[in-house]
Design a protein around this motif. Structure first.
Motif, mmCIF file in Angstrom:
data_model
loop_
_atom_site.group_PDB
_atom_site.id
_atom_site.type_symbol
_atom_site.label_atom_id
_atom_site.label_comp_id
_atom_site.label_asym_id
_atom_site.label_seq_id
_atom_site.Cartn_x
_atom_site.Cartn_y
_atom_site.Cartn_z
ATOM 1 N N VAL A 1 7.278 8.247 0.143
ATOM 2 C CA VAL A 1 7.086 6.793 0.056
ATOM 3 C C VAL A 1 8.348 6.074 0.518
ATOM 4 C CG1 VAL A 1 6.643 4.860 -1.505
ATOM 5 C CG2 VAL A 1 5.393 7.005 -1.785
ATOM 6 N N ARG A 2 9.513 6.573 0.025
ATOM 7 C CA ARG A 2 10.775 5.961 0.445
ATOM 8 C C ARG A 2 10.928 6.017 1.963
ATOM 9 N NH1 ARG A 2 13.041 2.303 -1.571
ATOM 10 N NH2 ARG A 2 12.599 1.539 0.505
ATOM 11 N N GLY A 3 10.589 7.163 2.558
ATOM 12 C CA GLY A 3 10.685 7.283 4.005
ATOM 13 C C GLY A 3 9.748 6.336 4.728
ATOM 14 N N ALA A 4 8.517 6.220 4.232
ATOM 15 C CA ALA A 4 7.545 5.321 4.861
ATOM 16 C C ALA A 4 7.994 3.869 4.774
ATOM 17 C CB ALA A 4 6.173 5.502 4.215
ATOM 18 N N LEU A 5 8.525 3.471 3.621
ATOM 19 C CA LEU A 5 8.989 2.093 3.460
ATOM 20 C C LEU A 5 10.228 1.816 4.322
ATOM 21 C CD1 LEU A 5 8.477 1.564 -0.365
ATOM 22 C CD2 LEU A 5 7.239 0.423 1.482
ATOM 23 N N ASP A 6 11.115 2.805 4.431
ATOM 24 C CA ASP A 6 12.287 2.620 5.293
ATOM 25 C C ASP A 6 11.863 2.429 6.748
ATOM 26 O OD1 ASP A 6 14.097 2.756 3.218
ATOM 27 O OD2 ASP A 6 14.555 4.881 3.502
ATOM 28 N N ARG A 7 10.913 3.239 7.201
ATOM 29 C CA ARG A 7 10.436 3.105 8.591
ATOM 30 C C ARG A 7 9.743 1.765 8.797
ATOM 31 N NH1 ARG A 7 9.289 8.507 7.466
ATOM 32 N NH2 ARG A 7 7.102 8.063 6.998
ATOM 33 N N TRP A 8 8.951 1.361 7.807
ATOM 34 C CA TRP A 8 8.264 0.068 7.904
ATOM 35 C C TRP A 8 9.270 -1.068 7.983
ATOM 36 C CZ3 TRP A 8 8.311 -3.860 4.085
ATOM 37 C CH2 TRP A 8 7.440 -4.927 4.331
ATOM 38 N N ALA A 9 10.314 -1.012 7.159
ATOM 39 C CA ALA A 9 11.327 -2.074 7.161
ATOM 40 C C ALA A 9 12.039 -2.138 8.503
ATOM 41 C CB ALA A 9 12.332 -1.847 6.032
ATOM 42 N N VAL A 10 12.404 -0.987 9.061
ATOM 43 C CA VAL A 10 13.077 -0.967 10.358
ATOM 44 C C VAL A 10 12.175 -1.542 11.448
ATOM 45 C CG1 VAL A 10 13.915 0.562 12.184
ATOM 46 C CG2 VAL A 10 14.690 0.892 9.831
ATOM 47 N N ASP A 11 10.911 -1.094 11.466
ATOM 48 C CA ASP A 11 9.989 -1.589 12.492
ATOM 49 C C ASP A 11 9.779 -3.095 12.354
ATOM 50 O OD1 ASP A 11 9.736 0.966 13.482
ATOM 51 O OD2 ASP A 11 7.812 1.370 12.482
ATOM 52 N N LEU A 12 9.660 -3.568 11.128
ATOM 53 C CA LEU A 12 9.472 -4.998 10.900
ATOM 54 C C LEU A 12 10.699 -5.784 11.346
ATOM 55 C CD1 LEU A 12 7.851 -7.373 9.728
ATOM 56 C CD2 LEU A 12 8.827 -6.821 7.482
ATOM 57 N N LEU A 13 11.879 -5.296 11.019
ATOM 58 C CA LEU A 13 13.097 -5.998 11.422
ATOM 59 C C LEU A 13 13.262 -6.013 12.936
ATOM 60 C CD1 LEU A 13 15.487 -4.749 8.612
ATOM 61 C CD2 LEU A 13 14.693 -7.089 8.957
ATOM 62 N N LYS A 14 12.810 -4.966 13.593
ATOM 63 C CA LYS A 14 12.826 -4.979 15.063
ATOM 64 C C LYS A 14 11.951 -6.117 15.591
ATOM 65 C CE LYS A 14 13.715 -0.069 16.008
ATOM 66 N NZ LYS A 14 13.103 1.192 16.525
ATOM 67 N N GLU B 1 0.790 -1.225 0.000
ATOM 68 C CA GLU B 1 0.000 0.000 0.000
ATOM 69 C C GLU B 1 0.822 1.274 0.000
ATOM 70 O OE1 GLU B 1 -0.741 -2.585 2.144
ATOM 71 O OE2 GLU B 1 -2.405 -3.283 0.890
ATOM 72 N N ALA B 2 2.036 1.228 0.541
ATOM 73 C CA ALA B 2 2.781 2.469 0.783
ATOM 74 C C ALA B 2 2.988 3.290 -0.483
ATOM 75 C CB ALA B 2 4.127 2.155 1.436
ATOM 76 N N GLY B 3 3.292 2.635 -1.595
ATOM 77 C CA GLY B 3 3.597 3.367 -2.823
ATOM 78 C C GLY B 3 2.433 3.533 -3.776
#
Length: 307
Positions: A279-292, A91-93
């Motif tokens: 979008v890039r910022g949202a996906l980067d934050r999502w990836a970090v949160d998911l990896l946590k 959905e992000a992009g």
């Protein structure tokens, strides 16, 4: 110690390192390099193939993080057989891709790519660039996933009307027409289909023959392989299409698009539909949160060892 492998462009590897200081993070250009066998999580983007060969080189892989929507480049069956979990953010992009669709529709209706292409060839073709008002055109959307819905949302205020190709999996409440009616009535076709065996080159000679009376604009915002690109380019050159816009162009598609010495109303972009800073910022934050979350639940990444 197990590690996270980030394919460059898929996420901010530096932000992941800062957020997860106890986790080793590899950063590679693609999956063709010698792959680190300690990889437990791979973060990838579109255009990067992940199949049996790559999985064999990643024996400790447990998670695949797709920062985007399309997964046709990922062998999902192989992941399932190996017990590997696939995570994605479809959905992000989507809104950014919808914006690109609107930009493409405006450019094609005003025949801007044709005029530019002619100028680059040393020709001044103002007479060939007579445009049409976008507001008089009807738009047919092929695919009602996040991208198709976003494309319809972006176009609806500026076109005469929109409709989706009827399909059993479409959400209730959408304005739908049968595929036949959509081909007969639409002056703009937006292709936002996932790539599957049933959709590969779906937009080919048969489709083009059926839409020829409308001489429509054709906009691909899904996967390029859902089009028979050569057939679409022929239809554009001989006037059966009034315009063609292709966003999901990867490096391997370049030979399909080069060499024309005739000005064409063709807009092509290197898969930039979702390439927007927010979008890039949202996906980067999502990836970090998911990896946590993954590292919190899977101590293999920090403590080493085997599951």
């Amino acid at each position: 110690m197990s590690a996270v492998l980030v394919v460059r462009g898929a996420a901010d590897a530096g932000a992941i390192r800062r957020a997860l200081p106890g986790v080793l993070v590899h950063d590679l250009l693609d999956l063709n390099w010698p792959l680190p066998a300690d990889t437990a999580v791979v973060v990838l983007r579109s255009g990067v193939r992940l199949g049996e060969r790559e999985l064999d080189a990643l024996p400790r892989l447990r998670h695949v993080v797709r920062t985007g929507s399309g997964i046709d480049h990922i062998d999902v069956s192989a992941l399932q057989r190996r017990g590997i979990t696939l995570h994605r953010n479809a959905e992000a992009g989507a809104g950014a891709v919808g914006e690109w669709v609107l930009a493409a529709a405006l450019a094609l209706t005003r025949r801007i790519p044709l005029g530019q292409h002619a100028l680059l060839l040393g020709r001044h073709e103002k007479h060939a660039c007579m445009g049409a008002p976008l507001g008089t055109l009807t738009a047919g959307i092929w695919g009602a996933g996040p991208v198709g819905l976003a494309a319809e949302w972006a176009l609806a205020p500026y076109v005469d009307r929109t409709a989706f190709a009827a399909w059993p999996s479409n959400s209730p409440g959408l304005r739908e027409l049968s595929p036949t009616a959509l081909m007969e009535q639409s002056q703009v076709h937006v292709i936002a289909l996932p790539l599957r065996p049933t959709t590969e080159q779906l937009i080919g000679e048969d489709f083009l023959a059926r839409v020829t009376p409308q001489r429509p604009l054709l906009i691909c915002a899904g996967r390029l392989e859902t089009l028979d690109v050569a057939a679409c380019l022929r239809a554009l050159a001989d006037g059966r299409l009034s315009g063609l816009a292709l966003d999901p162009v990867e490096r391997e598609h370049l030979p399909l698009l080069t060499g024309s010495t005739t000005p064409l109303n063709l807009l092509a972009s290197p898969h930039i539909g979702a390439q927007r800073s927010d979008v890039r910022g949202a996906l980067d934050r999502w990836a970090v949160d998911l990896l946590k979350e993954i590292t919190a639940a899977d101590k293999i990444l920090i403590e080493g060892g085997h599951r």
